[in-house]
Design a protein around this motif. Structure first.
Motif, PDB file in Angstrom:
ATOM      1  N   GLY A  88     -24.752  68.178 -15.380  1.00 21.63           N
ATOM      2  CA  GLY A  88     -24.890  66.829 -15.887  1.00 21.63           C
ATOM      3  C   GLY A  88     -25.637  65.922 -14.921  1.00 21.63           C
ATOM      4  N   ALA A  89     -25.280  65.995 -13.647  1.00 18.67           N
ATOM      5  CA  ALA A  89     -25.917  65.148 -12.636  1.00 18.67           C
ATOM      6  C   ALA A  89     -27.419  65.406 -12.571  1.00 18.67           C
ATOM      7  CB  ALA A  89     -25.276  65.389 -11.276  1.00 18.67           C
ATOM      8  N   ALA A  90     -27.809  66.670 -12.698  1.00 20.40           N
ATOM      9  CA  ALA A  90     -29.229  67.015 -12.652  1.00 20.40           C
ATOM     10  C   ALA A  90     -29.997  66.419 -13.829  1.00 20.40           C
ATOM     11  CB  ALA A  90     -29.392  68.536 -12.638  1.00 20.40           C
ATOM     12  N   LEU A  91     -29.269  66.111 -14.913  1.00 20.63           N
ATOM     13  CA  LEU A  91     -29.890  65.563 -16.113  1.00 20.63           C
ATOM     14  C   LEU A  91     -29.647  64.063 -16.260  1.00 20.63           C
ATOM     15  CD1 LEU A  91     -28.859  68.454 -18.512  1.00 20.63           C
ATOM     16  CD2 LEU A  91     -31.209  67.904 -17.840  1.00 20.63           C
ATOM     17  N   GLY A  92     -28.993  63.464 -15.269  1.00 22.93           N
ATOM     18  CA  GLY A  92     -28.753  62.030 -15.313  1.00 22.93           C
ATOM     19  C   GLY A  92     -27.516  61.615 -16.082  1.00 22.93           C
ATOM     20  N   PHE A  93     -26.604  62.568 -16.314  1.00 20.17           N
ATOM     21  CA  PHE A  93     -25.358  62.247 -17.017  1.00 20.17           C
ATOM     22  C   PHE A  93     -24.193  62.459 -16.062  1.00 20.17           C
ATOM     23  CE2 PHE A  93     -21.663  62.914 -19.646  1.00 20.17           C
ATOM     24  CZ  PHE A  93     -21.828  61.995 -20.673  1.00 20.17           C
ATOM     25  N   THR A  94     -23.277  61.479 -16.026  1.00 15.21           N
ATOM     26  CA  THR A  94     -22.153  61.541 -15.088  1.00 15.21           C
ATOM     27  C   THR A  94     -20.888  62.054 -15.762  1.00 15.21           C
ATOM     28  OG1 THR A  94     -23.041  59.692 -13.819  1.00 15.21           O
ATOM     29  CG2 THR A  94     -20.709  60.211 -13.505  1.00 15.21           C
ATOM     30  N   PHE A  95     -20.384  63.164 -15.257  1.00 13.03           N
ATOM     31  CA  PHE A  95     -19.075  63.683 -15.670  1.00 13.03           C
ATOM     32  C   PHE A  95     -18.060  63.310 -14.587  1.00 13.03           C
ATOM     33  CE2 PHE A  95     -21.830  66.563 -18.055  1.00 13.03           C
ATOM     34  CZ  PHE A  95     -21.166  66.703 -19.262  1.00 13.03           C
ATOM     35  N   ASN A  96     -17.114  62.449 -14.924  1.00 16.46           N
ATOM     36  CA  ASN A  96     -16.009  62.137 -14.018  1.00 16.46           C
ATOM     37  C   ASN A  96     -14.798  62.948 -14.473  1.00 16.46           C
ATOM     38  OD1 ASN A  96     -17.282  60.234 -12.282  1.00 16.46           O
ATOM     39  ND2 ASN A  96     -17.126  58.688 -13.877  1.00 16.46           N
ATOM     40  N   MET A  97     -14.730  64.185 -14.009  1.00 16.79           N
ATOM     41  CA  MET A  97     -13.714  65.100 -14.505  1.00 16.79           C
ATOM     42  C   MET A  97     -12.292  64.640 -14.164  1.00 16.79           C
ATOM     43  SD  MET A  97     -15.264  67.263 -16.302  1.00 16.79           S
ATOM     44  CE  MET A  97     -16.650  68.365 -16.563  1.00 16.79           C
ATOM     45  N   ASP A  98     -12.149  63.880 -13.095  1.00 21.39           N
ATOM     46  CA  ASP A  98     -10.816  63.411 -12.723  1.00 21.39           C
ATOM     47  C   ASP A  98     -10.285  62.360 -13.706  1.00 21.39           C
ATOM     48  OD1 ASP A  98     -12.925  61.769 -11.785  1.00 21.39           O
ATOM     49  OD2 ASP A  98     -11.566  60.752 -10.406  1.00 21.39           O
ATOM     50  N   ARG A  99     -11.172  61.758 -14.478  1.00 20.68           N
ATOM     51  CA  ARG A  99     -10.750  60.762 -15.466  1.00 20.68           C
ATOM     52  C   ARG A  99     -10.462  61.404 -16.826  1.00 20.68           C
ATOM     53  NH1 ARG A  99     -15.047  55.784 -14.393  1.00 20.68           N
ATOM     54  NH2 ARG A  99     -14.696  55.629 -12.133  1.00 20.68           N
ATOM     55  N   ARG A 100     -10.975  62.604 -17.041  1.00 14.30           N
ATOM     56  CA  ARG A 100     -10.805  63.261 -18.341  1.00 14.30           C
ATOM     57  C   ARG A 100      -9.567  64.157 -18.267  1.00 14.30           C
ATOM     58  NH1 ARG A 100     -13.348  67.941 -21.473  1.00 14.30           N
ATOM     59  NH2 ARG A 100     -13.649  68.857 -19.417  1.00 14.30           N
ATOM     60  N   SER A 101      -8.409  63.567 -18.439  1.00 14.46           N
ATOM     61  CA  SER A 101      -7.158  64.298 -18.255  1.00 14.46           C
ATOM     62  C   SER A 101      -6.597  64.883 -19.545  1.00 14.46           C
ATOM     63  CB  SER A 101      -6.102  63.381 -17.633  1.00 14.46           C
ATOM     64  OG  SER A 101      -5.858  62.271 -18.490  1.00 14.46           O
ATOM     65  N   ARG A 102      -7.141  64.427 -20.700  1.00  8.82           N
ATOM     66  CA  ARG A 102      -6.602  64.887 -21.972  1.00  8.82           C
ATOM     67  C   ARG A 102      -7.731  65.235 -22.935  1.00  8.82           C
ATOM     68  NH1 ARG A 102      -1.336  64.208 -22.000  1.00  8.82           N
ATOM     69  NH2 ARG A 102      -1.059  64.540 -24.242  1.00  8.82           N
ATOM     70  N   ILE A 103      -7.405  66.069 -23.918  1.00  9.50           N
ATOM     71  CA  ILE A 103      -8.322  66.383 -25.010  1.00  9.50           C
ATOM     72  C   ILE A 103      -7.785  65.686 -26.252  1.00  9.50           C
ATOM     73  CG2 ILE A 103      -7.175  68.525 -25.741  1.00  9.50           C
ATOM     74  CD1 ILE A 103     -10.936  68.316 -25.407  1.00  9.50           C
ATOM     75  N   TYR A 104      -8.684  65.143 -27.083  1.00 14.44           N
ATOM     76  CA  TYR A 104      -8.247  64.299 -28.191  1.00 14.44           C
ATOM     77  C   TYR A 104      -8.839  64.766 -29.525  1.00 14.44           C
ATOM     78  CZ  TYR A 104      -6.990  60.949 -24.503  1.00 14.44           C
ATOM     79  OH  TYR A 104      -6.459  60.336 -23.384  1.00 14.44           O
ATOM     80  N   ASN A 105      -8.277  64.246 -30.601  1.00 17.45           N
ATOM     81  CA  ASN A 105      -8.837  64.454 -31.930  1.00 17.45           C
ATOM     82  C   ASN A 105     -10.091  63.584 -32.075  1.00 17.45           C
ATOM     83  OD1 ASN A 105      -9.145  63.743 -34.938  1.00 17.45           O
ATOM     84  ND2 ASN A 105      -7.675  65.412 -34.988  1.00 17.45           N
ATOM     85  N   THR A 106     -11.142  64.134 -32.675  1.00 17.96           N
ATOM     86  CA  THR A 106     -12.417  63.429 -32.744  1.00 17.96           C
ATOM     87  C   THR A 106     -12.879  63.146 -34.176  1.00 17.96           C
ATOM     88  OG1 THR A 106     -13.613  65.541 -32.636  1.00 17.96           O
ATOM     89  CG2 THR A 106     -13.204  64.393 -30.541  1.00 17.96           C
ATOM     90  N   PHE A 107     -11.998  63.347 -35.158  1.00 10.98           N
ATOM     91  CA  PHE A 107     -12.415  63.214 -36.556  1.00 10.98           C
ATOM     92  C   PHE A 107     -12.923  61.810 -36.874  1.00 10.98           C
ATOM     93  CE2 PHE A 107     -11.510  62.692 -41.173  1.00 10.98           C
ATOM     94  CZ  PHE A 107     -12.381  63.681 -41.638  1.00 10.98           C
ATOM     95  N   ASP A 108     -12.231  60.775 -36.402  1.00  6.34           N
ATOM     96  CA  ASP A 108     -12.674  59.408 -36.685  1.00  6.34           C
ATOM     97  C   ASP A 108     -14.016  59.107 -36.027  1.00  6.34           C
ATOM     98  OD1 ASP A 108     -10.593  58.778 -38.349  1.00  6.34           O
ATOM     99  OD2 ASP A 108      -9.448  57.648 -36.852  1.00  6.34           O
ATOM    100  N   ALA A 109     -14.257  59.674 -34.861  1.00  2.92           N
ATOM    101  CA  ALA A 109     -15.566  59.502 -34.218  1.00  2.92           C
ATOM    102  C   ALA A 109     -16.665  60.090 -35.095  1.00  2.92           C
ATOM    103  CB  ALA A 109     -15.573  60.154 -32.839  1.00  2.92           C
ATOM    104  N   HIS A 110     -16.390  61.243 -35.705  1.00  3.76           N
ATOM    105  CA  HIS A 110     -17.383  61.857 -36.588  1.00  3.76           C
ATOM    106  C   HIS A 110     -17.578  61.041 -37.863  1.00  3.76           C
ATOM    107  CE1 HIS A 110     -18.152  65.372 -34.204  1.00  3.76           C
ATOM    108  NE2 HIS A 110     -16.873  65.692 -34.145  1.00  3.76           N
TER     109      HIS A 110
END
Length: 226
Positions: free
Chosen positions: A91-113
């Motif tokens: 991600g960093a090489a492509l200019g996108f920041t992944f802050n893995m320490d902040r991503r502690s949970r996985i969520y439902n994404t249906f409403d986003a879609h």
């Protein structure tokens, strides 16, 4: 995400099938965008974002991500940490920041879609693209819940869409059937992992490829289609 087009540019319809909680999808989108920038003037590409849910049965509140990855993939904490480092580096090489320490949970994404589908129907490809990128950043960079109503309404407004209408869509259940139909369509056509990039309804580029792979493939497809 649409390249400028002189008359000689080859038209490419690109369906980007992905989930907003998929890190390789965020990487794939950044790579695709770089490839399209490199092909500016060679192709006239319009990107449409299509839904895919990695965890359609995920309940409200989500699940601890370490627990989830262990259950779903059998990944140990060490393996998960190693994968996350690799993703963050890509991600960093492509200019996108992944802050893995902040991503502690996985969520439902249906409403986003549902909101992304609405953005395409009542907004524009540019607005849908802006919302898609904002959702990736909200989850992977900021660690927010991409299914949270307040967040979704705010991101829609920031993407140039009507925030009040976004709230109405979320509260009404609009576009639920349309999203499920699209999900079923791609699954029935063999798409079982994402990202999947489908060009002109017949060429498939699978996975979060590097920009040069996307560029080479799109250049070849453009030559064939021409």
């Amino acid at each position: 995400m649409t390249t400028a087009s002189p008359s000689a540019a080859a038209p490419l319809k690109i369906d980007f099938v992905s989930d907003v909680s998929c890190p390789w999808c965020a990487i794939g989108l950044q790579s695709l965008d770089r490839a399209l920038q490199a092909l500016d003037g060679t192709v006239q590409a319009t990107v449409h974002f299509q839904p895919f849910e990695l965890n359609p049965q995920m309940g409200p509140g989500g699940q601890d991500i370490g627990e989830h990855l262990a259950e779903k993939y059998g990944a140990s904490p060490e393996q998960t940490a190693q994968t996350q480092r690799a993703i963050a580096e890509r991600g960093a090489a492509l200019g996108f920041t992944f802050n893995m320490d902040r991503r502690s949970r996985i969520y439902n994404t249906f409403d986003a879609h549902r909101l992304l589908h609405w953005a395409a129907e009542e907004g524009s490809p540019a607005a849908q693209s802006a919302l898609k990128l904002a959702l990736f950043r909200a989850y992977f960079t900021e660690g927010n819940d991409p299914g949270d109503r307040t967040l979704l309404v705010r991101l829609a407004g920031e993407a140039g869409l009507d925030a009040a209408r976004a709230a109405q869509v979320l509260d009404s259940g609009e576009y639920a059937d349309a999203v499920r139909e699209r999900e079923a369509f791609y699954q029935q056509h063999g798409i079982h992992s994402v990202p999947a990039v489908i060009v002109n309804d017949r060429h498939l580029i699978q996975g979060g490829q590097p920009p040069e792979v996307f560029e080479q493939a799109l250049r070849k497809i453009a030559a064939q289609e021409g």
